[in-house]
Structures are given as structure tokens and as C-alpha cells.
Design an enzyme around this catalytic site. Structure first.
Site, PDB file in Angstrom:
ATOM      1  N   ASN A  68       0.842  -1.320   0.020  1.00 43.38           N
ATOM      2  CA  ASN A  68      -0.120   0.024  -0.064  1.00 43.38           C
ATOM      3  C   ASN A  68       0.972   1.253  -0.066  1.00 43.38           C
ATOM      4  O   ASN A  68       1.516   1.553   1.058  1.00 43.38           O
ATOM      5  CB  ASN A  68      -0.947  -0.006   1.262  1.00 43.38           C
ATOM      6  CG  ASN A  68      -1.754   1.309   1.378  1.00 43.38           C
ATOM      7  OD1 ASN A  68      -1.749   1.976   0.548  1.00 43.38           O
ATOM      8  ND2 ASN A  68      -2.139   1.531   2.511  1.00 43.38           N
ATOM      9  N   TRP A  69       0.976   1.847  -1.187  1.00 42.62           N
ATOM     10  CA  TRP A  69       2.105   2.984  -1.257  1.00 42.62           C
ATOM     11  C   TRP A  69       1.726   4.223  -0.712  1.00 42.62           C
ATOM     12  O   TRP A  69       2.271   5.279  -0.503  1.00 42.62           O
ATOM     13  CB  TRP A  69       2.089   3.148  -2.628  1.00 42.62           C
ATOM     14  CG  TRP A  69       3.230   1.760  -3.401  1.00 42.62           C
ATOM     15  CD1 TRP A  69       3.256   0.643  -2.764  1.00 42.62           C
ATOM     16  CD2 TRP A  69       3.664   2.042  -4.646  1.00 42.62           C
ATOM     17  NE1 TRP A  69       3.918  -0.020  -3.785  1.00 42.62           N
ATOM     18  CE2 TRP A  69       4.015   0.654  -4.898  1.00 42.62           C
ATOM     19  CE3 TRP A  69       3.602   2.810  -5.740  1.00 42.62           C
ATOM     20  CZ2 TRP A  69       4.635   0.229  -6.032  1.00 42.62           C
ATOM     21  CZ3 TRP A  69       4.487   2.221  -6.749  1.00 42.62           C
ATOM     22  CH2 TRP A  69       4.959   1.112  -7.135  1.00 42.62           C
ATOM     23  N   LYS A  70       0.256   4.203  -0.300  1.00 41.73           N
ATOM     24  CA  LYS A  70      -0.332   5.483   0.306  1.00 41.73           C
ATOM     25  C   LYS A  70      -0.032   6.755  -0.785  1.00 41.73           C
ATOM     26  O   LYS A  70       0.046   6.551  -2.018  1.00 41.73           O
ATOM     27  CB  LYS A  70       0.239   5.628   1.449  1.00 41.73           C
ATOM     28  CG  LYS A  70      -0.005   4.472   2.353  1.00 41.73           C
ATOM     29  CD  LYS A  70       0.094   4.593   3.936  1.00 41.73           C
ATOM     30  CE  LYS A  70      -0.097   3.326   4.638  1.00 41.73           C
ATOM     31  NZ  LYS A  70       0.066   3.568   6.018  1.00 41.73           N
TER      32      LYS A  70
ATOM     33  N   GLY B 133       2.962  -1.110   4.286  1.00 43.45           N
ATOM     34  CA  GLY B 133       3.011   0.538   3.899  1.00 43.45           C
ATOM     35  C   GLY B 133       4.331   0.892   3.798  1.00 43.45           C
ATOM     36  O   GLY B 133       5.092   0.474   2.596  1.00 43.45           O
ATOM     37  N   GLY B 134       5.170   1.296   4.631  1.00 41.67           N
ATOM     38  CA  GLY B 134       6.375   1.813   4.651  1.00 41.67           C
ATOM     39  C   GLY B 134       7.460   0.765   3.939  1.00 41.67           C
ATOM     40  O   GLY B 134       8.074   1.429   2.920  1.00 41.67           O
TER      41      GLY B 134
ATOM     42  N   GLU C  73      -6.584   5.096   7.820  1.00 42.97           N
ATOM     43  CA  GLU C  73      -6.182   6.246   7.403  1.00 42.97           C
ATOM     44  C   GLU C  73      -7.660   7.025   6.786  1.00 42.97           C
ATOM     45  O   GLU C  73      -8.027   8.334   6.841  1.00 42.97           O
ATOM     46  CB  GLU C  73      -5.260   6.479   6.525  1.00 42.97           C
ATOM     47  CG  GLU C  73      -3.978   6.485   7.492  1.00 42.97           C
ATOM     48  CD  GLU C  73      -2.755   5.512   6.686  1.00 42.97           C
ATOM     49  OE1 GLU C  73      -2.935   5.656   5.417  1.00 42.97           O
ATOM     50  OE2 GLU C  73      -1.946   4.924   7.440  1.00 42.97           O
TER      51      GLU C  73
ATOM     52  N   GLY D 102       2.731   2.129  10.661  1.00 44.98           N
ATOM     53  CA  GLY D 102       3.814   3.216  10.516  1.00 44.98           C
ATOM     54  C   GLY D 102       4.407   3.588  11.925  1.00 44.98           C
ATOM     55  O   GLY D 102       5.264   4.665  11.980  1.00 44.98           O
TER      56      GLY D 102
ATOM     57  N   SER E 105       3.727  -1.901  10.447  1.00 47.08           N
ATOM     58  CA  SER E 105       4.865  -2.215  10.567  1.00 47.08           C
ATOM     59  C   SER E 105       5.637  -3.652  10.181  1.00 47.08           C
ATOM     60  O   SER E 105       6.395  -4.292  11.145  1.00 47.08           O
ATOM     61  CB  SER E 105       5.199  -2.180  12.052  1.00 47.08           C
ATOM     62  OG  SER E 105       4.961  -0.822  12.409  1.00 47.08           O
TER      63      SER E 105
ATOM     64  N   HIS F 169      -9.391   1.367   5.104  1.00 48.63           N
ATOM     65  CA  HIS F 169      -8.109   1.610   5.618  1.00 48.63           C
ATOM     66  C   HIS F 169      -8.387   2.860   6.856  1.00 48.63           C
ATOM     67  O   HIS F 169      -9.064   3.743   6.739  1.00 48.63           O
ATOM     68  CB  HIS F 169      -7.169   2.154   4.684  1.00 48.63           C
ATOM     69  CG  HIS F 169      -5.732   2.223   5.356  1.00 48.63           C
ATOM     70  ND1 HIS F 169      -5.067   3.100   6.384  1.00 48.63           N
ATOM     71  CD2 HIS F 169      -4.557   1.345   5.331  1.00 48.63           C
ATOM     72  CE1 HIS F 169      -4.038   2.691   6.672  1.00 48.63           C
ATOM     73  NE2 HIS F 169      -3.543   1.653   5.990  1.00 48.63           N
TER      74      HIS F 169
ATOM     75  N   GLU G 177      -5.308  -4.523  10.537  1.00 53.39           N
ATOM     76  CA  GLU G 177      -4.258  -3.866  10.731  1.00 53.39           C
ATOM     77  C   GLU G 177      -4.716  -2.955  12.083  1.00 53.39           C
ATOM     78  O   GLU G 177      -5.394  -2.171  12.255  1.00 53.39           O
ATOM     79  CB  GLU G 177      -4.130  -2.441   9.787  1.00 53.39           C
ATOM     80  CG  GLU G 177      -4.133  -3.164   8.318  1.00 53.39           C
ATOM     81  CD  GLU G 177      -3.165  -2.295   7.557  1.00 53.39           C
ATOM     82  OE1 GLU G 177      -2.162  -2.522   6.984  1.00 53.39           O
ATOM     83  OE2 GLU G 177      -3.977  -1.318   7.358  1.00 53.39           O
TER      84      GLU G 177
HETATM   85  P1  PGA Z   1       2.855   0.293   7.889  1.00 50.36           P
HETATM   86  O1  PGA Z   1       1.701   0.499   7.109  1.00 50.36           O
HETATM   87  O2  PGA Z   1       3.282  -1.031   6.939  1.00 50.36           O
HETATM   88  O3  PGA Z   1       3.701   1.444   7.178  1.00 50.36           O
HETATM   89  O4  PGA Z   1       2.866   0.195   9.141  1.00 50.36           O
HETATM   90  C1  PGA Z   1       0.710  -0.458   6.735  1.00 50.36           C
HETATM   91  C2  PGA Z   1      -0.719   0.049   6.112  1.00 50.36           C
HETATM   92  O5  PGA Z   1      -1.085   1.113   6.689  1.00 50.36           O
HETATM   93  O6  PGA Z   1      -1.191  -0.593   5.203  1.00 50.36           O
END
Ligand code: PGA
Length: 259
Positions: A9-11, A238-239, A102, A178, A217, A100, A172
Site C-alpha cells: 500500500n504505497w499511500k 506500507g512503509g 487512514e 507506521g 509495521s 483503511h 491492521e
Molecule cells: P505500515 O503501514 O506497514 O507502514 O505500518 C501498513 C498499512 O497502513 O497498510
């Protein structure tokens, strides 16, 4: 046996150059990885870059599935700024992230709204990657399973448990996203088992088949511990998905266990 799904997930990250380097880099990293054909590898770039990503994926030697990070509830019409499932399909995107945390937080998306998106994606033949998760306060108050149950029930109430078949659930914990503060593999397994047991109370068959990813993470260093758990079927990343070698390292951890 469930097929693991490892999805990046590149956001809100990317440029033409980055998309190109990342997909080409990932393809190179995945060459000759034993077991990789038994893992679904997916990337969800920002929607602006779907066209470029589709072309790069077509040229890649490995199977990389194209995903996206959101979808609207309408097919077309006067909905300024929105993107429909048909448009995502037009660019070859199949795995669509919804719910998600966010989007729940920054865009006030409710359980019911997300359930409508889930239903619309299914109607259009796309794969929802349906995110659920509890906040730190809810976790500390011992409410995790109650929160996840409520989030899953919104979808079951809207479309029935059978609609979960072929979908992906991403558990999640919000406090792990993150932050570098990942859930332990044992805690994540216990929560995944609880989610699966809840789904099994509606349909044992669907519960057995539904893919439940862990997200929060995930790194190459901790991925294998998650994937070795019986109820963890891949990861939403994500990251670490913004670096080809890191993301490939997570895919390799999943592939290793499939050999
Ligand atoms: P993260 O994000 O791997 O940076 O913790 C995961 C996500 O939000 O899908």
C-alpha cells in the site's frame, strides 16, 4: 490451503520515476525466488500512476497484481474527484483497498459506508481488500475483538457472509501502522483466529477460505514470524513496500513457507 497475499500500500507516495524504479526493482528481486508463484504479490500505487504501473507490470517477468487504495460508490456522473470501479478495472486494477484506518479517520468513513464499497466492488467483480483494526485505546481497554467483530458485521449485514469468499481481510491494529510498534506474531495470530472464528459462526466454509492479512509495521525481519502462524495469510505493507528490496524480502518470507 489459503494462498497468501502480500500487498504493498504505497499511500500518498510516488512519482513516475519512483513507480518505474519500484516495479522494475521488485520484478528483478523476485526473479528465481522459489515458491513465489504460490504467493499473490500486489501493489497499490496512487491512482494517478495506475496507467504507468499497468504498463510496467505487463512487461514484468513475475506476476504482479495491480491494486488501488480507494473507490467511489458510483459508476459515473456528477461526483467530482471520485474514481469508479469500472475506471480501476479499465487500468487492470483488481485488488482494491477499502476501510483503511487512514480513510476511516481522515475522511470519516463509517462501517456502513465501507460495507457499501465492499458490496459495489463485489458487484463489479473486483477483490475488496477490506481493512479492519482497533485503536490503541480500544486495544488497552480489551475491546479489540468487539471492534473487529463490529467492523466485519457491517459487511456481513450488508452483503451476507458468502460475499467474504474471494475477498481479502487485512487486520491492521491502528497503533501498529507506521509506528514500528508491530503486534507480536502470537498476539496477531490470536486476533486472526478470533476473526476467523467469528466468521465461522456464520459459515465454516467461508471462514476456512477467507484470506486474512496482517498489517502494521511489517518488515523483512519480522515477516516470517507472522506468515508461520496458521491464521495469517500474508501482509498489507506500507512503509516497507516503498523499497523494492524490503518489499521483496517480505514476499520471499511468504514464498519460503510455500516451498
Ligand atoms: P505500515 O503501514 O506497514 O507502514 O505500518 C501498513 C498499512 O497502513 O497498510
Amino acid at each position: 490451503m489459503r494462498r497468501p497475499v502480500v500487498m504493498g500500500n504505497w499511500k500518498l507516495n510516488g512519482s513516475k520515476e519512483m513507480v518505474s524504479n519500484l516495479i522494475k526493482g521488485l520484478d528483478a528481486e523476485l526473479s528465481n525466488v522459489e515458491g513465489v508463484e504460490k504467493v499473490t504479490v500486489a501493489v497499490a500505487p496512487p491512482v494517478m500512476y495506475l496507467d504507468l504501473a499497468e504498463k510496467l507490470i505487463a512487461e514484468a517477468k513475475n506476476d504482479i497484481v495491480l491494486g488501488s487504495q480507494n473507490v467511489d460508490l458510483n459508476s459515473n456522473g456528477a461526483y467530482t474527484g471520485d474514481i469508479s470501479p469500472d475506471m480501476l478495472k479499465d487500468f487492470g486494477a483488481s485488488h482494491i483497498i477499502i476501510g483503511h484506518s487512514e480513510r476511516r479517520d481522515y475522511h470519516n468513513e463509517s462501517d456502513e459506508f465501507i460495507a457499501k464499497k465492499f458490496a459495489f466492488l463485489k458487484e463489479k467483480g473486483l477483490t475488496p481488500v477490506f481493512c479492519i483494526g482497533e485503536s490503541e485505546a480500544q486495544n488497552e481497554a480489551g475491546e479489540t475483538v468487539a471492534v473487529l467483530t463490529r467492523q466485519v458485521n457491517a459487511v456481513i449485514d450488508a452483503v451476507g457472509v458468502e460475499a467474504l469468499e474471494g475477498a481479502v481481510i487485512a487486520y491492521e491494529p491502528i497503533w501498529a501502522i507506521g509506528t514500528g510498534k508491530a503486534a507480536t506474531a502470537d498476539d496477531a495470530q490470536a486476533t486472526h483466529a478470533a476473526i476467523r472464528a467469528h466468521i465461522a459462526s456464520f459459515s465454516a466454509d467461508v471462514a476456512e477460505k477467507v484470506v486474512i492479512q496482517y498489517g502494521g509495521s511489517v518488515k523483512p525481519e519480522n515477516a516470517e514470524a507472522y506468515f508461520a502462524q496458521p491464521d495469517i495469510d500474508g501482509a498489507l505493507v506500507g512503509g516497507a513496500a516503498l523499497d523494492a528490496a524490503s518489499f521483496a524480502g517480505i514476499v520471499k518470507a511468504a514464498a519460503d513457507l510455500q516451498k
